[in-house]
Design a protein around this motif. Structure first.
Motif, mmCIF file in Angstrom:
data_model
loop_
_atom_site.group_PDB
_atom_site.id
_atom_site.type_symbol
_atom_site.label_atom_id
_atom_site.label_comp_id
_atom_site.label_asym_id
_atom_site.label_seq_id
_atom_site.Cartn_x
_atom_site.Cartn_y
_atom_site.Cartn_z
ATOM 1 N N THR A 1 8.565 -48.544 84.554
ATOM 2 C CA THR A 1 9.079 -49.809 84.013
ATOM 3 C C THR A 1 9.195 -49.713 82.508
ATOM 4 O O THR A 1 8.240 -49.337 81.827
ATOM 5 N N MET A 2 10.388 -50.032 82.014
ATOM 6 C CA MET A 2 10.630 -50.041 80.579
ATOM 7 C C MET A 2 11.110 -51.426 80.179
ATOM 8 O O MET A 2 11.851 -52.065 80.936
ATOM 9 N N ASN A 3 10.680 -51.872 79.024
ATOM 10 C CA ASN A 3 11.015 -53.214 78.566
ATOM 11 C C ASN A 3 11.844 -53.171 77.298
ATOM 12 O O ASN A 3 11.772 -52.215 76.522
ATOM 13 N N CYS A 4 12.594 -54.221 77.116
ATOM 14 C CA CYS A 4 13.463 -54.321 75.953
ATOM 15 C C CYS A 4 13.431 -55.749 75.457
ATOM 16 O O CYS A 4 13.525 -56.694 76.263
ATOM 17 N N SER A 5 13.286 -55.927 74.158
ATOM 18 C CA SER A 5 13.369 -57.274 73.589
ATOM 19 C C SER A 5 14.479 -57.297 72.551
ATOM 20 O O SER A 5 14.789 -56.262 71.949
ATOM 21 N N TYR A 6 15.047 -58.448 72.381
ATOM 22 C CA TYR A 6 16.128 -58.582 71.412
ATOM 23 C C TYR A 6 16.005 -59.900 70.695
ATOM 24 O O TYR A 6 15.218 -60.770 71.097
ATOM 25 N N LYS A 7 16.769 -60.081 69.628
ATOM 26 C CA LYS A 7 16.538 -61.233 68.781
ATOM 27 C C LYS A 7 17.669 -62.262 68.795
ATOM 28 O O LYS A 7 17.420 -63.449 68.658
ATOM 29 N N THR A 8 18.904 -61.810 68.901
ATOM 30 C CA THR A 8 20.011 -62.766 68.833
ATOM 31 C C THR A 8 20.509 -63.097 70.235
ATOM 32 O O THR A 8 20.107 -62.480 71.212
ATOM 33 N N SER A 9 21.419 -64.040 70.320
ATOM 34 C CA SER A 9 22.009 -64.355 71.623
ATOM 35 C C SER A 9 22.916 -63.200 72.053
ATOM 36 O O SER A 9 23.396 -62.429 71.223
ATOM 37 N N ILE A 10 23.125 -63.095 73.339
ATOM 38 C CA ILE A 10 23.922 -61.995 73.872
ATOM 39 C C ILE A 10 24.894 -62.495 74.927
ATOM 40 O O ILE A 10 24.719 -63.583 75.485
ATOM 41 N N ASN A 11 25.917 -61.724 75.175
ATOM 42 C CA ASN A 11 26.788 -61.939 76.323
ATOM 43 C C ASN A 11 26.370 -61.044 77.486
ATOM 44 O O ASN A 11 26.494 -61.415 78.639
ATOM 45 N N ASN A 12 25.910 -59.870 77.141
ATOM 46 C CA ASN A 12 25.395 -58.985 78.173
ATOM 47 C C ASN A 12 24.434 -57.987 77.564
ATOM 48 O O ASN A 12 24.360 -57.829 76.336
ATOM 49 N N LEU A 13 23.673 -57.341 78.415
ATOM 50 C CA LEU A 13 22.735 -56.305 77.996
ATOM 51 C C LEU A 13 22.954 -55.113 78.915
ATOM 52 O O LEU A 13 23.180 -55.282 80.124
ATOM 53 N N GLN A 14 22.904 -53.958 78.335
ATOM 54 C CA GLN A 14 23.183 -52.750 79.110
ATOM 55 C C GLN A 14 22.060 -51.748 78.924
ATOM 56 O O GLN A 14 21.386 -51.741 77.897
ATOM 57 N N TRP A 15 21.888 -50.923 79.919
ATOM 58 C CA TRP A 15 20.946 -49.813 79.830
ATOM 59 C C TRP A 15 21.718 -48.503 79.938
ATOM 60 O O TRP A 15 22.622 -48.351 80.771
ATOM 61 N N TYR A 16 21.328 -47.589 79.064
ATOM 62 C CA TYR A 16 21.922 -46.257 79.038
ATOM 63 C C TYR A 16 20.818 -45.217 79.170
ATOM 64 O O TYR A 16 19.663 -45.450 78.788
ATOM 65 N N ARG A 17 21.215 -44.071 79.634
ATOM 66 C CA ARG A 17 20.299 -42.940 79.767
ATOM 67 C C ARG A 17 20.846 -41.789 78.930
ATOM 68 O O ARG A 17 22.061 -41.583 78.844
#
Lengths: 115, 115
Positions: B20-36
């Motif tokens: 399990t990996m977590n991600c936090s962000y600060k501004t509003s978003i339209n989408n979030l993506q994960w890359y490898r």
């Protein structure tokens, strides 16, 4: 499956020399991007390009950098006079242009080494 | 301010375990993506989750998004040695000022899966 391609895979240059990194985005994509990743660091946005002009650029993208779409398929990043700190992996990406449902597809990168 | 901060920075597990990996962000978003990203290689798109979605699955991947907490998690189930790579979340910044937004990447989580 269509993919973004980049050439060369590795470029070694002397400080002060000009380099051109080449990308062929996915053919029906409308938005194009360059990012870079200094070794061990996060991927950083450089510039986005749409309708034959720059739509956004970062602070990194100074006067030494330029982008061009010289024909219907290629998208290039030129660094006019390379510095040691320009050594990084440079990624090209393209986006189809469909809001909210699609993503940016990245090329395999060009590793630039400035000596 | 940093956008798309992942934790942990590094994760070491045995094959078959979940990661399990977590991600936090600060501004509003339209989408979030994960890359490898395999070591020294290009970025491979894994999954996109839109701001109005809470969970998404793709094979052994499960992504959650909590816009109230501005956080996302990536779960890889039944991990394999081949999952060893760095994983990045990327957000789009949320605004549509004339085009399709740049991606803002976090520093990534380095996952090592041991046989």
């Amino acid at each position: 499956e269509p993919e973004v391609t980049q050439t060369p895979s590795h470029q070694v240059t002397q400080m002060g020399q000009e380099v051109i990194l080449r990308c062929v985005p996915i053919s029906n994509h409308l938005y194009f991007y360059w990012y870079r990743q200094i070794l061990g660091q996060k991927v950083e946005f450089l510039v986005s390009f749409y309708n034959n002009e720059i739509s956004e650029k970062s602070e990194i993208f100074d006067d030494q950098f330029s982008v061009e779409r010289p024909d219907g398929s290629n998208f290039t990043l030129k660094i006019r006079s390379t510095k040691l700190e320009d050594s990084a992996m440079y990624f090209c990406a393209s986006h189809r242009g469909v809001q909210g449902t699609d993503t940016q597809y990245f090329g395999p990168g060009t590793r630039l080494t400035v000596l | 301010s940093q956008q798309g901060e992942e934790d942990p920075q590094a994760l070491s597990i045995q094959e078959g375990e979940n990661a399990t990996m977590n991600c936090s962000y600060k501004t509003s978003i339209n989408n979030l993506q994960w890359y490898r990203q395999n070591s020294g290689r290009g970025l491979v798109h894994l999954i996109l989750i839109r701001s109005n979605e809470r969970e998404k699955h793709s094979g052994r991947l499960r992504v959650t998004l909590d816009t109230s907490k501005k956080s996302s998690s990536l779960l890889i189930t039944a991990s394999r040695a081949a999952d060893t790579a760095s994983y990045f979340c990327a957000t789009d910044g949320g605004s549509f000022s004339g085009g399709y937004n740049k991606l803002i990447f976090g520093a990534g989580t380095r996952l090592a899966v041991h046989p």
